[in-house]
Scaffold this motif. Sequence first.
Motif, PDB file in Angstrom:
ATOM      1  N   ALA A  19       1.600  -8.624  10.247  1.00  0.00           N
ATOM      2  CA  ALA A  19       0.764  -9.288   9.246  1.00  0.00           C
ATOM      3  C   ALA A  19      -0.686  -8.820   9.342  1.00  0.00           C
ATOM      4  N   ALA A  20      -1.158  -8.613  10.569  1.00  0.00           N
ATOM      5  CA  ALA A  20      -2.534  -8.153  10.753  1.00  0.00           C
ATOM      6  C   ALA A  20      -2.734  -6.733  10.236  1.00  0.00           C
ATOM      7  N   ASP A  21      -1.653  -5.956  10.157  1.00  0.00           N
ATOM      8  CA  ASP A  21      -1.764  -4.570   9.694  1.00  0.00           C
ATOM      9  C   ASP A  21      -1.807  -4.475   8.171  1.00  0.00           C
ATOM     10  N   MET A  22      -1.375  -5.510   7.465  1.00  0.00           N
ATOM     11  CA  MET A  22      -1.319  -5.448   6.009  1.00  0.00           C
ATOM     12  C   MET A  22      -2.678  -5.178   5.358  1.00  0.00           C
ATOM     13  N   PRO A  23      -3.764  -5.860   5.777  1.00  0.00           N
ATOM     14  CA  PRO A  23      -5.061  -5.561   5.142  1.00  0.00           C
ATOM     15  C   PRO A  23      -5.584  -4.166   5.465  1.00  0.00           C
ATOM     16  N   LEU A  24      -5.019  -3.514   6.482  1.00  0.00           N
ATOM     17  CA  LEU A  24      -5.550  -2.224   6.926  1.00  0.00           C
ATOM     18  C   LEU A  24      -4.847  -1.039   6.271  1.00  0.00           C
ATOM     19  N   VAL A  25      -3.731  -1.291   5.558  1.00  0.00           N
ATOM     20  CA  VAL A  25      -2.993  -0.204   4.920  1.00  0.00           C
ATOM     21  C   VAL A  25      -3.782   0.300   3.716  1.00  0.00           C
ATOM     22  N   CYS A  26      -4.174   1.555   3.734  1.00  0.00           N
ATOM     23  CA  CYS A  26      -4.902   2.125   2.600  1.00  0.00           C
ATOM     24  C   CYS A  26      -4.692   3.633   2.597  1.00  0.00           C
ATOM     25  N   THR A  27      -3.878   4.108   1.666  1.00  0.00           N
ATOM     26  CA  THR A  27      -3.633   5.548   1.540  1.00  0.00           C
ATOM     27  C   THR A  27      -4.349   6.136   0.332  1.00  0.00           C
ATOM     28  N   ARG A  28      -5.082   5.263  -0.408  1.00  0.00           N
ATOM     29  CA  ARG A  28      -5.737   5.660  -1.649  1.00  0.00           C
ATOM     30  C   ARG A  28      -4.722   6.034  -2.729  1.00  0.00           C
ATOM     31  N   ASN A  29      -3.507   5.535  -2.583  1.00  0.00           N
ATOM     32  CA  ASN A  29      -2.481   5.717  -3.597  1.00  0.00           C
ATOM     33  C   ASN A  29      -1.656   4.443  -3.672  1.00  0.00           C
ATOM     34  N   GLY A  30      -1.609   3.832  -4.864  1.00  0.00           N
ATOM     35  CA  GLY A  30      -0.958   2.533  -4.996  1.00  0.00           C
ATOM     36  C   GLY A  30       0.511   2.542  -4.660  1.00  0.00           C
ATOM     37  N   VAL A  31       1.227   3.581  -5.072  1.00  0.00           N
ATOM     38  CA  VAL A  31       2.660   3.647  -4.816  1.00  0.00           C
ATOM     39  C   VAL A  31       2.943   3.706  -3.318  1.00  0.00           C
ATOM     40  N   LEU A  32       2.177   4.541  -2.602  1.00  0.00           N
ATOM     41  CA  LEU A  32       2.385   4.655  -1.159  1.00  0.00           C
ATOM     42  C   LEU A  32       1.999   3.359  -0.447  1.00  0.00           C
ATOM     43  N   ASP A  33       0.915   2.719  -0.889  1.00  0.00           N
ATOM     44  CA  ASP A  33       0.533   1.437  -0.289  1.00  0.00           C
ATOM     45  C   ASP A  33       1.649   0.407  -0.463  1.00  0.00           C
ATOM     46  N   TYR A  34       2.225   0.370  -1.651  1.00  0.00           N
ATOM     47  CA  TYR A  34       3.322  -0.562  -1.924  1.00  0.00           C
ATOM     48  C   TYR A  34       4.526  -0.239  -1.035  1.00  0.00           C
ATOM     49  N   PHE A  35       4.845   1.041  -0.898  1.00  0.00           N
ATOM     50  CA  PHE A  35       5.964   1.463  -0.066  1.00  0.00           C
ATOM     51  C   PHE A  35       5.736   1.091   1.397  1.00  0.00           C
ATOM     52  N   PHE A  36       4.533   1.308   1.901  1.00  0.00           N
ATOM     53  CA  PHE A  36       4.243   0.962   3.292  1.00  0.00           C
ATOM     54  C   PHE A  36       4.266  -0.550   3.501  1.00  0.00           C
ATOM     55  N   GLY A  37       3.821  -1.303   2.502  1.00  0.00           N
ATOM     56  CA  GLY A  37       3.911  -2.760   2.608  1.00  0.00           C
ATOM     57  C   GLY A  37       5.355  -3.215   2.690  1.00  0.00           C
TER      58      GLY A  37
END
Length: 422
Positions: A38-56
Amino acid sequence: MGVLFLAASTLLLVFAALSFKSTIWRLVSCSVVVALLAADMPLVCTRNGVLDYFFGATLGVTVLQSVRFLLLVRPLEEYRHESDKVPAYQLPFIKRFFWLLKMTYSPRGIGWSFMAENSVVPVDSRHRTRASFIASRLRWFFSHYMLFEAATLYENCNPVFLSKASVTSQGYIMQCFNVAALPCQLYAGLTCVHCALAILAVGANLDEPQAWPQPFGRWENAFTIRKFWGKVWHQMLRHDLTLFGPHKPKHNPWNPVRAQHFSASNPRECEPWATSYRRLCYAFVCSAFVHVCGDVVLQFRIWGNFPSTSASGTIDASNVIGYSAPYFLLQPVGVLVEDAVMEVGKHIGVKEGKWTRMVGYAWVWGFTSFSCSFLLDGLNAFQVGHRPGEGMGLRSTLIEITVHRVFGVQLAPVISSWLSGV
């Protein structure tokens, strides 16, 4: 995903390898892993929405794995790999750790005691030598990469994917293409990754070809919604999504199990419909949870990149979380409808054949094109928040580059002008 995700994944394996007997310690260990994710969720940022969604969504899957391996099952005692000589709990700690690592990276359970029956498409007998297998996977890689590029080009050129417009706004024919674009991109991308890993593993003599069957099932089986998800699409997630069961009675994989012979006089016992449907509902609730984790990551990204978005009215950030849920929660409703129709068909003497399958394919596509529009419209609302030129969404595809160099035609403007007039 970064250090916190790696730490959570490592601790998951460590805690599972320790195999705590105390329920309290198992709850504590699971809570620690989930808190790190849960703590890692705010830190995910690939500058691409699709990849961010996939990593989430990947973080969500890891949460389900934590619940399964730390609370619901004892993998060292209840699972077995076909190459195991002794039970895993008898191994030294470091070997237990890597045994669990191998298990978690085998989501379909290839060679494991938890592999689902009749769900994995075996490697074709013509491709079971290393050379023929690598050649077949290279062909698959290039054909699916072209599909990935075609879907990317379509999304880049269609004004629907660059605005707040609904995927249904261009009429039903174009809605079908719009709904198919993102799943095709995901299907082709995952297949390319799987082929690359298979080529490396088999080429380096780490695995046999039989250990790398194709990542999705046969599309010919997708003539009902239940079969589409169970036999085709959810191959890689089936084990994780069914963690709440109901399951068949557990048995020790090291105890010899008497082989059962099924015949007309001794048929396989059929599972009650209610049990099967309850498992399916639990699976789609878990799937909705996984994809809502992707929504949460997108929401954090909006808060981080566009703090004044809601006030300006560009996009309602409060609506991002939960956009993914309706699509997955609607699937059990579709299964309920088709089960009722098939039961009526059996009573009036309708036999399964070519025409009933054609009707089934049309039904699956019609229901999917309707229900998937909710998910895609929600994601489109987020995509409006992209800054010009941000991420990889508008990169030139290999198809565009090839057409321009061979024929001197700028393909993207031509397709964009045509789609704008639809």
